[in-house]
Design a protein around this motif. Structure first.
Motif, short mmCIF file in Angstrom:
data_model
loop_
_atom_site.label_atom_id
_atom_site.label_comp_id
_atom_site.label_asym_id
_atom_site.label_seq_id
_atom_site.Cartn_x
_atom_site.Cartn_y
_atom_site.Cartn_z
N LEU A 25 0.81 -1.21 0.00
CA LEU A 25 0.00 0.00 0.00
C LEU A 25 0.85 1.26 0.00
CD1 LEU A 25 -2.82 -0.95 2.53
CD2 LEU A 25 -2.85 -1.07 0.03
N ASN A 26 0.30 2.30 -0.63
CA ASN A 26 0.93 3.60 -0.67
C ASN A 26 1.00 4.15 0.75
OD1 ASN A 26 1.58 6.30 -1.01
ND2 ASN A 26 0.18 6.61 -2.71
N PRO A 27 2.18 4.53 1.23
CA PRO A 27 2.29 5.04 2.60
C PRO A 27 1.54 6.36 2.80
CG PRO A 27 4.40 5.20 1.47
CD PRO A 27 3.48 4.45 0.56
N GLN A 28 1.21 7.06 1.71
CA GLN A 28 0.48 8.33 1.80
C GLN A 28 -1.03 8.13 1.96
OE1 GLN A 28 2.24 11.25 1.72
NE2 GLN A 28 4.07 9.99 1.62
N LEU A 29 -1.48 6.88 1.88
CA LEU A 29 -2.91 6.57 1.98
C LEU A 29 -3.43 6.94 3.37
CD1 LEU A 29 -4.57 5.27 -0.27
CD2 LEU A 29 -4.34 3.11 0.90
N ASP A 30 -4.59 7.56 3.42
CA ASP A 30 -5.19 7.96 4.69
C ASP A 30 -6.50 7.18 4.89
OD1 ASP A 30 -6.32 9.20 6.89
OD2 ASP A 30 -6.01 11.24 6.14
N PRO A 31 -6.43 6.00 5.52
CA PRO A 31 -7.62 5.16 5.67
C PRO A 31 -8.77 5.86 6.41
CG PRO A 31 -5.65 3.93 6.24
CD PRO A 31 -5.24 5.35 6.08
N ALA A 32 -8.47 6.66 7.41
CA ALA A 32 -9.52 7.34 8.17
C ALA A 32 -10.27 8.33 7.27
CB ALA A 32 -8.94 8.06 9.38
N LYS A 33 -9.56 9.04 6.43
CA LYS A 33 -10.18 9.99 5.51
C LYS A 33 -11.05 9.26 4.48
CE LYS A 33 -9.10 13.51 2.10
NZ LYS A 33 -8.05 14.15 1.31
N ILE A 34 -10.55 8.14 3.97
CA ILE A 34 -11.29 7.34 2.99
C ILE A 34 -12.59 6.82 3.62
CG2 ILE A 34 -11.26 5.22 1.63
CD1 ILE A 34 -8.16 5.72 1.38
N GLU A 35 -12.49 6.30 4.84
CA GLU A 35 -13.66 5.77 5.53
C GLU A 35 -14.68 6.87 5.79
OE1 GLU A 35 -14.62 2.86 9.30
OE2 GLU A 35 -12.84 4.14 9.40
N ALA A 36 -14.21 8.04 6.24
CA ALA A 36 -15.12 9.15 6.52
C ALA A 36 -15.83 9.60 5.24
CB ALA A 36 -14.35 10.31 7.13
N GLU A 37 -15.10 9.67 4.14
CA GLU A 37 -15.71 10.06 2.86
C GLU A 37 -16.75 9.04 2.43
OE1 GLU A 37 -14.38 10.76 -1.75
OE2 GLU A 37 -12.93 11.25 -0.18
N PHE A 39 -18.57 6.92 4.32
CA PHE A 39 -19.77 6.92 5.16
C PHE A 39 -20.55 8.23 5.09
CE2 PHE A 39 -17.59 3.36 7.41
CZ PHE A 39 -18.58 2.42 7.16
N SER A 40 -19.91 9.31 4.66
CA SER A 40 -20.63 10.58 4.57
C SER A 40 -21.29 10.78 3.21
CB SER A 40 -19.69 11.76 4.86
OG SER A 40 -18.72 11.87 3.82
N ALA A 41 -20.95 9.98 2.23
CA ALA A 41 -21.52 10.11 0.89
C ALA A 41 -22.85 9.37 0.79
CB ALA A 41 -20.54 9.55 -0.14
N SER A 42 -23.70 9.90 -0.10
CA SER A 42 -24.97 9.22 -0.35
C SER A 42 -25.20 9.18 -1.85
CB SER A 42 -26.12 9.95 0.33
OG SER A 42 -27.33 9.28 0.07
N PRO A 43 -25.13 8.04 -2.47
CA PRO A 43 -24.92 6.71 -1.88
C PRO A 43 -23.48 6.56 -1.40
CG PRO A 43 -24.89 6.54 -4.27
CD PRO A 43 -25.24 7.98 -3.93
N SER A 44 -23.23 5.56 -0.60
CA SER A 44 -21.90 5.31 -0.02
C SER A 44 -20.93 4.85 -1.09
CB SER A 44 -22.00 4.28 1.10
OG SER A 44 -22.80 4.77 2.14
N VAL A 45 -20.31 5.82 -1.74
CA VAL A 45 -19.34 5.55 -2.80
C VAL A 45 -18.14 6.45 -2.55
CG1 VAL A 45 -18.90 5.67 -5.28
CG2 VAL A 45 -21.14 4.96 -4.45
N CYS A 46 -16.97 5.90 -2.78
CA CYS A 46 -15.74 6.67 -2.59
C CYS A 46 -14.71 6.21 -3.61
CB CYS A 46 -15.23 6.45 -1.17
SG CYS A 46 -13.70 7.31 -0.80
N VAL A 47 -14.10 7.13 -4.30
CA VAL A 47 -13.05 6.80 -5.26
C VAL A 47 -11.71 6.93 -4.55
CG1 VAL A 47 -11.94 7.44 -7.43
CG2 VAL A 47 -14.43 7.59 -7.20
N VAL A 48 -10.90 5.88 -4.63
CA VAL A 48 -9.59 5.89 -4.00
C VAL A 48 -8.55 5.66 -5.09
CG1 VAL A 48 -8.12 4.88 -2.23
CG2 VAL A 48 -10.59 4.94 -1.90
N ASP A 49 -7.68 6.61 -5.29
CA ASP A 49 -6.65 6.51 -6.30
C ASP A 49 -5.29 6.35 -5.63
OD1 ASP A 49 -5.66 6.41 -8.84
OD2 ASP A 49 -5.90 8.52 -9.28
#
Length: 96
Positions: A25-37, A39-49
Motif C-alpha cells: 500500500l501507498n504510505p500516503q494513503l489515509d484510511p480514516a479519511k477514505i472511511e469518513a468520505e 460513510f458521509s456520501a450518499s450513496p456510499s461511494v468513494c473513489v480511492v486513487d
C-alpha cells in the motif's frame, strides 16, 4: 502438434519477486479519511486513487509483462478480443 504439447497452454515463465519491504500500500494513503468520505456520501461511494505503492505497481507490471500465463484468447465477437489469465493457470503470485 505433439512437438508443442509440452509447452502449449502452460505457464512456462512466472517470475519470482521478493516480498516488498514497505508493503503493497501507498504510505500516503489515509484510511480514516477514505472511511469518513465513504460513510458521509450518499450513496456510499468513494473513489480511492494511488492505493498501491510505487514499488508494488512496478512489480505487478513487471510480473504481468514477463509471465507466460496469457494464453486464453477471448473471441472478439463475444468478449472484446483480449487474452485472459487465471489463478489456476499461474496468475497467483504473492505480489498480486
Amino acid at each position: 502438434a505433439a512437438a508443442i504439447a509440452p509447452y502449449y497452454n502452460k505457464a512456462l515463465n512466472v517470475p519470482d519477486y521478493p516480498p516488498l519491504e514497505g508493503g503493497h500500500l501507498n504510505p500516503q494513503l489515509d484510511p480514516a479519511k477514505i472511511e469518513a468520505e465513504y460513510f458521509s456520501a450518499s450513496p456510499s461511494v468513494c473513489v480511492v486513487d494511488n492505493v498501491l505503492s510505487k514499488e508494488a505497481l512496478e512489480g505487478i507490471r513487471e510480473l504481468l509483462a514477463e509471465s507466460t500465463v496469457w494464453y486464453e484468447t477471448k473471441m472478439p465477437e463475444r468478449f472484446g478480443g483480449y487474452v485472459g489469465a487465471y489463478l489456476n493457470d499461474g496468475l497467483h503470485h504473492r505480489i498480486l
